[in-house]
Design an enzyme around this catalytic site. Structure first.
Site, PDB file in Angstrom:
ATOM      1  N   ASP A 194       2.964   4.987  -5.328  1.00 25.48           N
ATOM      2  CA  ASP A 194       2.231   6.240  -5.118  1.00 25.48           C
ATOM      3  C   ASP A 194       3.167   7.416  -5.354  1.00 25.48           C
ATOM      4  O   ASP A 194       3.880   7.854  -4.458  1.00 25.48           O
ATOM      5  CB  ASP A 194       1.651   6.276  -3.702  1.00 25.48           C
ATOM      6  CG  ASP A 194       0.864   7.564  -3.458  1.00 25.48           C
ATOM      7  OD1 ASP A 194       0.795   8.408  -4.379  1.00 25.48           O
ATOM      8  OD2 ASP A 194       0.326   7.719  -2.352  1.00 25.48           O
TER       9      ASP A 194
ATOM     10  N   ASP B 209       0.849  -1.198   0.000  1.00 24.80           N
ATOM     11  CA  ASP B 209       0.000   0.000   0.000  1.00 24.80           C
ATOM     12  C   ASP B 209       0.886   1.251   0.000  1.00 24.80           C
ATOM     13  O   ASP B 209       1.823   1.352   0.806  1.00 24.80           O
ATOM     14  CB  ASP B 209      -0.871  -0.047   1.265  1.00 24.80           C
ATOM     15  CG  ASP B 209      -2.003   0.957   1.238  1.00 24.80           C
ATOM     16  OD1 ASP B 209      -2.435   1.340   0.135  1.00 24.80           O
ATOM     17  OD2 ASP B 209      -2.475   1.339   2.333  1.00 24.80           O
TER      18      ASP B 209
ATOM     19  N   GLY C 147      -7.633   8.324   7.544  1.00 23.08           N
ATOM     20  CA  GLY C 147      -7.782   8.569   8.980  1.00 23.08           C
ATOM     21  C   GLY C 147      -9.220   8.617   9.465  1.00 23.08           C
ATOM     22  O   GLY C 147     -10.162   8.301   8.718  1.00 23.08           O
TER      23      GLY C 147
ATOM     24  N   SER D 289     -12.821   4.401   4.981  1.00 22.79           N
ATOM     25  CA  SER D 289     -13.391   3.844   6.216  1.00 22.79           C
ATOM     26  C   SER D 289     -14.705   4.518   6.612  1.00 22.79           C
ATOM     27  O   SER D 289     -14.901   5.714   6.393  1.00 22.79           O
ATOM     28  CB  SER D 289     -12.389   3.974   7.375  1.00 22.79           C
ATOM     29  OG  SER D 289     -11.478   2.899   7.346  1.00 22.79           O
TER      30      SER D 289
ATOM     31  N   THR E  24      -9.447   0.026   3.345  1.00 20.77           N
ATOM     32  CA  THR E  24      -9.904   0.256   4.722  1.00 20.77           C
ATOM     33  C   THR E  24      -8.785  -0.081   5.690  1.00 20.77           C
ATOM     34  O   THR E  24      -8.313  -1.226   5.705  1.00 20.77           O
ATOM     35  CB  THR E  24     -11.118  -0.650   5.031  1.00 20.77           C
ATOM     36  OG1 THR E  24     -12.195  -0.317   4.151  1.00 20.77           O
ATOM     37  CG2 THR E  24     -11.577  -0.484   6.466  1.00 20.77           C
TER      38      THR E  24
ATOM     39  N   THR F 200      -8.442   2.422   8.822  1.00 17.71           N
ATOM     40  CA  THR F 200      -8.925   3.049  10.059  1.00 17.71           C
ATOM     41  C   THR F 200     -10.001   2.201  10.756  1.00 17.71           C
ATOM     42  O   THR F 200      -9.967   2.026  11.980  1.00 17.71           O
ATOM     43  CB  THR F 200      -9.460   4.461   9.741  1.00 17.71           C
ATOM     44  OG1 THR F 200      -8.362   5.229   9.217  1.00 17.71           O
ATOM     45  CG2 THR F 200     -10.007   5.149  10.963  1.00 17.71           C
TER      46      THR F 200
ATOM     47  N   HIS G 280      -9.325   5.203  -1.891  1.00 14.25           N
ATOM     48  CA  HIS G 280      -8.590   5.209  -0.618  1.00 14.25           C
ATOM     49  C   HIS G 280      -9.380   6.028   0.393  1.00 14.25           C
ATOM     50  O   HIS G 280     -10.304   6.764   0.039  1.00 14.25           O
ATOM     51  CB  HIS G 280      -7.209   5.842  -0.808  1.00 14.25           C
ATOM     52  CG  HIS G 280      -6.222   4.928  -1.465  1.00 14.25           C
ATOM     53  ND1 HIS G 280      -5.117   4.440  -0.818  1.00 14.25           N
ATOM     54  CD2 HIS G 280      -6.191   4.406  -2.718  1.00 14.25           C
ATOM     55  CE1 HIS G 280      -4.441   3.664  -1.651  1.00 14.25           C
ATOM     56  NE2 HIS G 280      -5.068   3.624  -2.816  1.00 14.25           N
TER      57      HIS G 280
HETATM   58  P1  13P Z   1      -8.835   4.790   5.845  1.00 12.70           P
HETATM   59  O1  13P Z   1      -7.935   5.616   6.701  1.00 12.70           O
HETATM   60  O2  13P Z   1     -10.094   5.512   5.518  1.00 12.70           O
HETATM   61  O3  13P Z   1      -9.100   3.446   6.410  1.00 12.70           O
HETATM   62  O4  13P Z   1      -8.067   4.564   4.444  1.00 12.70           O
HETATM   63  C1  13P Z   1      -7.067   3.581   4.358  1.00 12.70           C
HETATM   64  C2  13P Z   1      -6.316   3.629   3.076  1.00 12.70           C
HETATM   65  O5  13P Z   1      -6.650   4.307   2.126  1.00 12.70           O
HETATM   66  C3  13P Z   1      -5.129   2.768   2.990  1.00 12.70           C
HETATM   67  O6  13P Z   1      -4.448   2.936   1.791  1.00 12.70           O
HETATM   68  O1  G3H Z   2      -2.941   4.875   3.616  1.00  9.54           O
HETATM   69  C1  G3H Z   2      -2.584   4.922   4.803  1.00  9.54           C
HETATM   70  C2  G3H Z   2      -2.764   3.695   5.605  1.00  9.54           C
HETATM   71  O2  G3H Z   2      -3.773   3.897   6.551  1.00  9.54           O
HETATM   72  C3  G3H Z   2      -1.456   3.251   6.200  1.00  9.54           C
HETATM   73  O3  G3H Z   2      -1.127   3.920   7.368  1.00  9.54           O
HETATM   74  O4  G3H Z   2       1.326   4.310   7.038  1.00  9.54           O
HETATM   75  O5  G3H Z   2       0.258   4.414   9.325  1.00  9.54           O
HETATM   76  O6  G3H Z   2       0.551   2.237   8.151  1.00  9.54           O
HETATM   77  P1  G3H Z   2       0.344   3.718   8.009  1.00  9.54           P
HETATM   78 ZN    ZN Z   3      -4.536   4.944   1.092  1.00  9.49          ZN
END
Ligand code: 13P
Ligand code: G3H
Ligand code: ZN
Length: 306
Positions: A103, A81, A180, A212, A253, A255, A209
């Protein structure tokens, strides 16, 4: 079985459902993701961010996920990710990830295309699929903070050119979500009008993205048992369903998983003050995560689509 995005997303786009991508950084979250997907007979994507990889160690986390994915009764994708560099992509592919996200959405258009195209060439040779991003989400994009004022909606015409020129397999777009637990100050709103235009221009699967739900039920439970999460707000299910109807076929997802975990831990510890067995405590939190992921999968419409 362990698969890449190609085996799950194009079908989803055609049949108008979305496959959930859930972030993990440990054993219990991974177990919860696979259990939820198996119980609903849904394909699933398991994602690790660079921070998660640093936390768990790539060797351990990839082996745990790949082992479980191979034994799973549903298709499971192991996905990086928000990969920020060619180096992390190479590292993940070395550890048998079946999919990566590069990204470079913070870079100018041509540089984003160039880096993504190089990653696509490298990954495709090795049977690995690539997600890229165009437009910027407010909140956290990998380790950088993107201020709300810097967030830019994806331009449909740029998205088409980007998909054609980069050769990526899935494209993340910015239509008003953010990462978030604090996504909206006022009424939650997504630019479905922009999404419709993007979907007309771009035929590859689109990714949402920052999706949540941050549901009150879970936030209230955290707060009831000692937490202090105020003003947390996510994307309502009706908007998620609309986005799926208009071309979103991968939904991220993280968060909600974190919230379920925290709610489970706080509740269990508050109600069972004599327990100190980590397996029982995290086991309870794991069950909460499974419940939340099942609810997400149901909302995305991928039940019985394995
Ligand atoms: P949320 O913070 O809405 O769960 O999004 C997660 C995300 O986009 C991870 O790449
Ligand atoms: O896209 C962001 C994700 O929620 C990952 O978060 O970099 O704190 O693991 P993190
Ligand atoms: Zn993301």
């Amino acid at each position: 079985m362990l698969v890449n995005l190609k085996s799950v997303l194009p079908k989803a786009r055609k049949r108008r459902y979305a496959v959930g991508a859930f972030n993990t950084s440990n054993l219990e979250i991974t177990q919860a993701i696979i259990k939820a997907a198996e119980e609903l007979n849904s394909p699933v994507i398991i994602a690790t961010s660079e921070k998660a990889i640093r936390y768990a160690g790539i060797e351990s986390v990839s082996q745990i996920i790949i082992g479980m994915a191979k034994r799973a009764t549903v298709p499971v994708v192991l996905h990086l990710d928000h990969g920020s560099s060619f180096d992390i992509v190479r590292e993940c592919i070395k550890y048998n990830y079946t999919s990566v996200m590069i990204d470079a959405s913070h870079l100018p258009f041509h540089e984003n295309v160039k880096l993504t195209r190089e990653v696509v060439r490298y990954a495709h040779k090795r049977g690995v699929t690539v997600e890229a991003e165009i437009g910027r989400l407010a909140g956290i994009e990998d380790d950088r903070k993107v201020r709300k004022t810097e967030a830019i909606y994806t331009d449909p015409d740029e998205a088409r050119r980007f998909a054609e020129e980069s050769g990526c397999d899935a494209l993340a777009v910015a239509i008003g979500t953010s990462h978030g637990a604090y996504k909206f100050k006022g009424k939650p709103r997504l630019r479905i009008d922009i999404l419709k235009e993007i979907a007309r221009e771009v035929k590859i699967p689109l990714v949402l993205h920052g999706a949540s739900g941050v549901k009150a039920k879970w936030i209230n439970r955290i707060n009831k048992f000692g937490g202090a999460l105020e003003h947390a707000r996510g994307v309502p299910d009706v908007l998620i369903k609309k986005a799926v109807q208009h071309g979103i076929s991968k939904i991220n997802t993280d968060t909600d998983v974190r919230i379920a975990f925290t709610a489970g831990l706080r509740q269990y510890l508050a109600q069972n003050r004599k327990d100190f067995d980590p397996r029982v405590i995290t086991g309870y939190a794991r069950d909460m995560i499974t419940r939340v992921i099942k609810d997400r999968i149901d909302t995305f419409g991928s039940v019985q689509k394995a």
